[in-house]
Design a protein around this motif. Structure first.
Motif, PDB file in Angstrom:
ATOM      1  N   ARG A   1      -4.904   6.404  -2.156  1.00 16.17           N
ATOM      2  CA  ARG A   1      -4.308   5.207  -1.564  1.00 16.17           C
ATOM      3  C   ARG A   1      -4.300   4.158  -2.667  1.00 16.17           C
ATOM      4  N   VAL A   7      -8.115   9.721  -0.831  1.00 10.28           N
ATOM      5  CA  VAL A   7      -7.843  10.089   0.559  1.00 10.28           C
ATOM      6  C   VAL A   7      -7.427  11.563   0.554  1.00 10.28           C
ATOM      7  N   ARG A  40      -3.571   0.351  -3.258  1.00  6.40           N
ATOM      8  CA  ARG A  40      -3.361  -0.945  -2.608  1.00  6.40           C
ATOM      9  C   ARG A  40      -3.244  -2.005  -3.705  1.00  6.40           C
ATOM     10  N   VAL A  93       0.456   5.775  -0.491  1.00 11.82           N
ATOM     11  CA  VAL A  93      -0.389   6.943  -0.702  1.00 11.82           C
ATOM     12  C   VAL A  93       0.389   7.881  -1.610  1.00 11.82           C
ATOM     13  N   THR A 133       0.851  -1.188   0.000  1.00 15.04           N
ATOM     14  CA  THR A 133       0.000   0.000   0.000  1.00 15.04           C
ATOM     15  C   THR A 133       0.884   1.234   0.000  1.00 15.04           C
TER      16      THR A 133
END
Length: 157
Positions: free
Chosen positions: A118, A113, A120, A16, A14
């Motif tokens: 984000r 976000v 993933r 960001v 993950t």
């Protein structure tokens, strides 16, 4: 592609990134973006686009992975990739078929976000026992590198 095979490798990364889901999606749905985004991909060829029976965008292409062996020796591994994309900000699935009975499925989920998006990535893969350790190590290293490089690219652009 990998649906009926039992995965022997499973992990998730993950990150960001400082860009909208739509921007990240556009970048990740362009096969040529993977040159350098994945440290092994040095070329992308034979890109074909279309739609599947469910109306999802499908891109099939050949990617060339370059493995450095010893000194100047290298191995160019040609892999077939099928990328299935949903709407921007949604999900992107890549199914990879590689020589040596190696397969990989990467599912990327994009979520908005406050900081951007984000990203993933869930990876499942399979390989014959003699290759499993090598494939696991390479897949994890590539996923980690890809998350860092995508973060860098989205911050720069």
């Amino acid at each position: 592609m990998a649906d009926d095979r039992k995965p022997s490798i499973e992990f998730e990364t993950t990150a960001v990134v400082a860009a909208s889901p739509e921007t990240v999606y556009r970048h990740l749905t362009d096969p040529h973006s993977y040159i350098g985004l994945s440290p092994l991909i040095v070329a992308v060829r034979d890109v074909r686009t279309g739609h599947d029976a469910e109306g999802r965008a499908v891109t099939d292409y050949l990617a060339v992975e370059r493995f450095r062996l010893v000194g100047p020796l290298r191995w160019d591994n040609r892999i077939r990739v099928r990328m299935i994309a949903t709407e921007p900000g949604g999900q992107l699935v890549s199914e990879v078929s590689s020589p040596g009975w190696v397969w990989l499925r990467a599912q990327v989920d994009l979520t908005a976000v406050a900081e951007g998006t984000r990203v993933r990535e869930s990876v499942t893969a399979g390989a014959p026992a003699p290759l499993r350790r090598f494939v696991t190590t390479q897949a994890r290293q590539v996923a980690s590198y890809r998350a860092a490089e995508l973060t860098r690219r989205m911050a720069a652009g």
